[in-house]
Design a protein around this motif. Structure first.
Motif, mmCIF file in Angstrom:
data_model
loop_
_atom_site.group_PDB
_atom_site.id
_atom_site.type_symbol
_atom_site.label_atom_id
_atom_site.label_comp_id
_atom_site.label_asym_id
_atom_site.label_seq_id
_atom_site.Cartn_x
_atom_site.Cartn_y
_atom_site.Cartn_z
ATOM 1 N N PHE A 193 0.851 -1.202 0.000
ATOM 2 C CA PHE A 193 0.000 0.000 0.000
ATOM 3 C C PHE A 193 0.875 1.235 0.000
ATOM 4 C CE2 PHE A 193 -2.647 -3.272 1.824
ATOM 5 C CZ PHE A 193 -3.891 -3.047 1.250
ATOM 6 N N TRP A 194 0.361 2.296 -0.610
ATOM 7 C CA TRP A 194 1.079 3.563 -0.586
ATOM 8 C C TRP A 194 0.083 4.692 -0.391
ATOM 9 C CZ3 TRP A 194 1.012 0.457 -5.063
ATOM 10 C CH2 TRP A 194 0.138 0.874 -6.069
ATOM 11 N N ILE A 195 0.604 5.877 -0.162
ATOM 12 C CA ILE A 195 -0.265 7.030 0.051
ATOM 13 C C ILE A 195 0.080 8.097 -0.974
ATOM 14 C CG2 ILE A 195 -0.925 8.854 1.670
ATOM 15 C CD1 ILE A 195 0.094 7.029 3.936
ATOM 16 N N TYR A 196 -0.920 8.635 -1.638
ATOM 17 C CA TYR A 196 -0.693 9.788 -2.491
ATOM 18 C C TYR A 196 -0.743 11.020 -1.599
ATOM 19 C CZ TYR A 196 -1.696 6.696 -6.397
ATOM 20 O OH TYR A 196 -1.658 5.675 -7.297
ATOM 21 N N THR A 197 0.264 11.864 -1.737
ATOM 22 C CA THR A 197 0.313 13.045 -0.884
ATOM 23 C C THR A 197 0.418 14.303 -1.737
ATOM 24 O OG1 THR A 197 2.715 12.808 -0.763
ATOM 25 C CG2 THR A 197 1.458 11.831 1.031
ATOM 26 N N GLY A 198 -0.121 15.374 -1.235
ATOM 27 C CA GLY A 198 0.068 16.690 -1.854
ATOM 28 C C GLY A 198 -0.230 16.703 -3.342
ATOM 29 N N LYS A 199 0.774 17.130 -4.118
ATOM 30 C CA LYS A 199 0.593 17.223 -5.567
ATOM 31 C C LYS A 199 0.391 15.846 -6.182
ATOM 32 C CE LYS A 199 2.820 21.620 -6.554
ATOM 33 N NZ LYS A 199 3.910 21.868 -5.562
ATOM 34 N N GLY A 200 0.878 14.816 -5.511
ATOM 35 C CA GLY A 200 0.673 13.452 -6.003
ATOM 36 C C GLY A 200 -0.809 13.111 -5.980
ATOM 37 N N ALA A 201 -1.453 13.453 -4.871
ATOM 38 C CA ALA A 201 -2.886 13.206 -4.757
ATOM 39 C C ALA A 201 -3.645 14.002 -5.807
ATOM 40 C CB ALA A 201 -3.373 13.562 -3.347
ATOM 41 N N ARG A 202 -3.172 15.234 -6.039
ATOM 42 C CA ARG A 202 -3.861 16.076 -7.030
ATOM 43 C C ARG A 202 -3.688 15.515 -8.443
ATOM 44 N NH1 ARG A 202 -3.478 22.454 -6.163
ATOM 45 N NH2 ARG A 202 -5.237 22.263 -7.594
ATOM 46 N N LEU A 203 -2.506 14.962 -8.722
ATOM 47 C CA LEU A 203 -2.255 14.384 -10.042
ATOM 48 C C LEU A 203 -3.149 13.145 -10.245
ATOM 49 C CD1 LEU A 203 -0.672 14.297 -12.698
ATOM 50 C CD2 LEU A 203 1.110 12.968 -11.521
ATOM 51 N N GLU A 204 -3.198 12.309 -9.250
ATOM 52 C CA GLU A 204 -4.029 11.107 -9.327
ATOM 53 C C GLU A 204 -5.493 11.499 -9.524
ATOM 54 O OE1 GLU A 204 -3.132 8.004 -9.417
ATOM 55 O OE2 GLU A 204 -4.853 6.805 -8.794
ATOM 56 N N TRP A 205 -5.922 12.480 -8.735
ATOM 57 C CA TRP A 205 -7.308 12.929 -8.812
ATOM 58 C C TRP A 205 -7.601 13.599 -10.162
ATOM 59 C CZ3 TRP A 205 -10.471 10.694 -5.860
ATOM 60 C CH2 TRP A 205 -11.761 11.192 -5.657
ATOM 61 N N ALA A 206 -6.596 14.268 -10.712
ATOM 62 C CA ALA A 206 -6.754 14.921 -12.013
ATOM 63 C C ALA A 206 -7.017 13.881 -13.096
ATOM 64 C CB ALA A 206 -5.494 15.719 -12.351
ATOM 65 N N LEU A 207 -6.313 12.754 -12.996
ATOM 66 C CA LEU A 207 -6.515 11.685 -13.976
ATOM 67 C C LEU A 207 -7.962 11.191 -13.922
ATOM 68 C CD1 LEU A 207 -3.182 9.736 -13.435
ATOM 69 C CD2 LEU A 207 -3.954 10.663 -15.630
ATOM 70 N N LEU A 208 -8.441 10.995 -12.702
ATOM 71 C CA LEU A 208 -9.816 10.509 -12.546
ATOM 72 C C LEU A 208 -10.807 11.505 -13.138
ATOM 73 C CD1 LEU A 208 -9.471 9.145 -8.913
ATOM 74 C CD2 LEU A 208 -9.683 7.789 -10.999
ATOM 75 N N ASN A 209 -10.582 12.768 -12.871
ATOM 76 C CA ASN A 209 -11.467 13.800 -13.417
ATOM 77 C C ASN A 209 -11.438 13.836 -14.936
ATOM 78 O OD1 ASN A 209 -12.837 15.369 -11.294
ATOM 79 N ND2 ASN A 209 -10.757 15.646 -10.549
ATOM 80 N N TYR A 210 -10.249 13.707 -15.481
ATOM 81 C CA TYR A 210 -10.064 13.711 -16.934
ATOM 82 C C TYR A 210 -10.884 12.581 -17.570
ATOM 83 C CZ TYR A 210 -7.325 12.673 -21.239
ATOM 84 O OH TYR A 210 -6.911 12.395 -22.511
ATOM 85 N N PHE A 211 -10.826 11.405 -16.979
ATOM 86 C CA PHE A 211 -11.547 10.254 -17.533
ATOM 87 C C PHE A 211 -13.060 10.432 -17.378
ATOM 88 C CE2 PHE A 211 -7.607 7.729 -16.108
ATOM 89 C CZ PHE A 211 -6.913 8.152 -17.231
ATOM 90 N N VAL A 212 -13.458 10.834 -16.183
ATOM 91 C CA VAL A 212 -14.886 10.995 -15.922
ATOM 92 C C VAL A 212 -15.498 11.984 -16.911
ATOM 93 C CG1 VAL A 212 -16.562 11.925 -14.271
ATOM 94 C CG2 VAL A 212 -14.802 10.318 -13.483
ATOM 95 N N GLU A 213 -14.790 13.085 -17.109
ATOM 96 C CA GLU A 213 -15.298 14.115 -18.014
ATOM 97 C C GLU A 213 -15.436 13.581 -19.445
ATOM 98 O OE1 GLU A 213 -14.270 18.589 -17.611
ATOM 99 O OE2 GLU A 213 -12.866 17.785 -19.079
ATOM 100 N N ALA A 214 -14.439 12.793 -19.865
ATOM 101 C CA ALA A 214 -14.464 12.247 -21.232
ATOM 102 C C ALA A 214 -15.623 11.263 -21.408
ATOM 103 C CB ALA A 214 -13.137 11.545 -21.533
ATOM 104 N N HIS A 215 -15.857 10.424 -20.413
ATOM 105 C CA HIS A 215 -16.915 9.406 -20.550
ATOM 106 C C HIS A 215 -18.298 10.043 -20.493
ATOM 107 C CE1 HIS A 215 -13.630 6.778 -20.432
ATOM 108 N NE2 HIS A 215 -13.514 6.632 -19.129
ATOM 109 N N LEU A 216 -18.431 11.056 -19.680
ATOM 110 C CA LEU A 216 -19.705 11.777 -19.628
ATOM 111 C C LEU A 216 -19.995 12.406 -20.995
ATOM 112 C CD1 LEU A 216 -19.566 13.554 -16.152
ATOM 113 C CD2 LEU A 216 -21.104 11.711 -16.831
ATOM 114 N N ALA A 217 -18.924 12.970 -21.598
ATOM 115 C CA ALA A 217 -19.097 13.609 -22.898
ATOM 116 C C ALA A 217 -19.549 12.600 -23.950
ATOM 117 C CB ALA A 217 -17.785 14.268 -23.329
ATOM 118 N N ASP A 218 -19.150 11.358 -23.792
ATOM 119 C CA ASP A 218 -19.525 10.316 -24.755
ATOM 120 C C ASP A 218 -20.872 9.664 -24.435
ATOM 121 O OD1 ASP A 218 -17.295 10.670 -26.286
ATOM 122 O OD2 ASP A 218 -16.111 9.115 -25.287
ATOM 123 N N GLY A 219 -21.518 10.151 -23.391
ATOM 124 C CA GLY A 219 -22.860 9.660 -23.114
ATOM 125 C C GLY A 219 -22.942 8.395 -22.281
ATOM 126 N N TYR A 220 -21.847 8.026 -21.666
ATOM 127 C CA TYR A 220 -21.894 6.882 -20.742
ATOM 128 C C TYR A 220 -22.508 7.335 -19.420
ATOM 129 C CZ TYR A 220 -18.893 3.825 -23.611
ATOM 130 O OH TYR A 220 -18.383 3.021 -24.597
#
Length: 425
Positions: A161-188
């Motif tokens: 197990f590991w912990i995302y910290t600081g900017k690491g957490a933000r980078l990980e979260w940014a990836l999730l947001n990027y994907f979510v936004e793309a899939h919503l745009a495609d109507g999923y």
RNA sequence: GGAGAGAUGGCUGAGUUGGUCGAAAGCGCUCGACUCGAAAUCGAGUAGGCGGUUCCCGCCUCCUGGGUUCGAAUCCCAGUCUCUCCGCCA
């Protein structure tokens, strides 16, 4: 689950298909069970039919004042026979089910026989990154930039197990947001499912009974064995959304995506080269899922793999797409494409997405059907899943592929609105 | 965690002194009639699964699994889930 009718009709064809996976079977015993099963059903039904008929007449006979005791005795004997037949039937059906449960899906016709070494690279995107400075691996980068805390991760969760910290957490979260936004745009449709699932969910997905050891079980209170488990992927949840349902043809295709962490035991798979964030007991993933008509699933698979590819391309990461050979396709699936992203320090491509068509294999296990407009009949749907994508594998790829000589990392453009910075330093 | 109520077809909802109940009625849906068309109205149909000699017949399923009985939606036992109230709580 493979259709037993198919095995009955053409056992040799099924045997050959499974042989492509290097899975050897002999259907002789199964077919004899199947024949016995059908004989027992006929015999039982005949007796039941007789019992129903006579039982219906008994009230009338009683009304006429006839003595029914001999009839009752006879029917008692019939009932006892039915019980005997039923208990044998239960036994044999359990054997049949156990056998069928142990069979993997049949690979598609265009999937080549053999193992990993026969996987075919169908597309390569981007250039192999070259560095004119001594490149660091993602662990060094993550530590020096303060993005991930491995030691405290182990303190909290144990090894793996590991912990995302600081900017690491933000980078990980940014990836999730990027994907979510793309899939919503495609109507999923966006789904946030429970992370704890019941045994039945694992069965439908094809996780159980065979691959039970791969997941974290949650023990029941009084030694009844485990009833629930932590999901190893959101696919396990999404494939159960419509379990035991009959969908309208006009509702298809159903297109979903979900974000969940994925929990896996990964027992015995630890390798020294896979330090860092390559393989852990918990990682983040956005998963795509579709329910389609049988004739639409092949095209849906192509759609999903292309969707996933576009996301990696948006990040500018060098990667390739492979079509897996039969023995490398997971048990429930008929055909799989993998997207593998280049990890410079490992000099290897690592999987960030896997897109698969299960055809009717999972639908048969879970009773997912639709009503065909033209015939009014029910048919099994096809199910497909694709990672879109596994963030925890992308994170190291970004660090390593986007690093600069000064030890900083350029944030891929689509992520910047969430990371808040263009360069992590 | 404590107490109580319930689970019937796509939905609502009858049926619980065991016997034409796979299940009334209403709604919804499908087809037909009427209509220029629609609404309204009228008529017909409308669960899933298994097996077979497969345009037809038989069997199973009224939450699940056992039991009693010649016969169970109806009686008995165990389990699951849902709802309400109390406690606790993001």
């Amino acid at each position: 689950m493979i259709d037993i009718n198919l095995i009955r009709q053409d056992p040799e064809a099924v045997r050959q298909a499974l042989a492509k996976r290097q899975f050897e079977v002999d259907f002789f015993e199964l077919l004899s069970w199947d024949a016995e099963r059908r004989t027992l059903i006929s015999q039982g039904d005949e007796l039941r039919s007789k019992r129903n008929r006579v039982s219906d007449q008994i009230p009338a006979m009683k009304r006429q004042g006839l003595d029914v005791s001999s009839v009752l005795a006879e029917m008692k004997a019939v009932s006892d026979q039915i019980k005997e037949i039923d208990s044998r039937l239960t036994e044999i059906e359990a054997q049949i089910k156990q056998f069928l449960d142990s069979l993997p899906n049949m690979p598609d016709d265009d999937v080549v026989a053999g193992g990993k070494e026969r996987n075919e690279v169908v597309r390569v995107w981007g250039e192999l990154p070259q560095f004119d400075f001594p490149a660091k691996d993602h662990i060094e980068l993550a530590l020096s930039l303060g993005l991930v805390d491995y030691e405290r991760g182990a303190k909290l969760g144990g090894n793996g197990f590991w912990i995302y910290t600081g900017k690491g957490a933000r980078l990980e979260w940014a990836l999730l947001n990027y994907f979510v936004e793309a899939h919503l745009a495609d109507g999923y449709e966006f789904i946030l499912p429970p992370h704890i699932l019941t045994y039945d969910c694992g069965y439908t997905a094809g996780q159980f009974p065979k691959f039970s050891e791969d997941v974290f079980h949650i023990e029941a209170d009084e030694g009844r064995g485990f009833q629930q488990f932590l999901l190893p992927t959101a696919e396990t949840a999404l494939v159960n959304l419509h379990r035991d349902e009959i969908l309208q043809e006009s509702d298809l295709p159903k297109r979903y995506f979900a974000y969940t962490p994925c929990y896996r035991r990964e027992a015995g798979s630890y390798r020294a080269q896979e330090r860092g964030m390559i393989r852990g007991h918990q990682f983040n993933k956005v998963e795509l899922f579709q329910y389609t008509r049988p004739e639409d699933s092949a095209a849906a698979l192509e759609e999903m793999i292309h969707k996933a590819e576009r996301l990696v391309q948006g990040l500018g990461l060098h990667h390739r797409v492979s079509k897996l050979a039969a023995a490398d396709v997971s048990a429930s699936m008929a055909k799989t494409y993998d997207i593998e992203v280049w990890i410079p320090s490992m000099k290897e491509y690592k999987e960030v997405s896997s897109a698969s068509n299960a055809k009717d294999f999972q639908a048969r296990r879970g009773g997912m059907r639709f009503r065909r407009q033209a015939t009014g009949k029910t048919e099994l749907v096809h199910t497909l899943n694709a990672s879109g994508l596994a963030t925890s594998r992308l994170f190291p790829a970004i660090l390593e592929q986007c690093q600069q000589a000064d030890g900083s990392v350029v944030v891929p453009e689509p992520l910047r609105k969430w990371t808040g910075v263009d360069v992590i330093r």
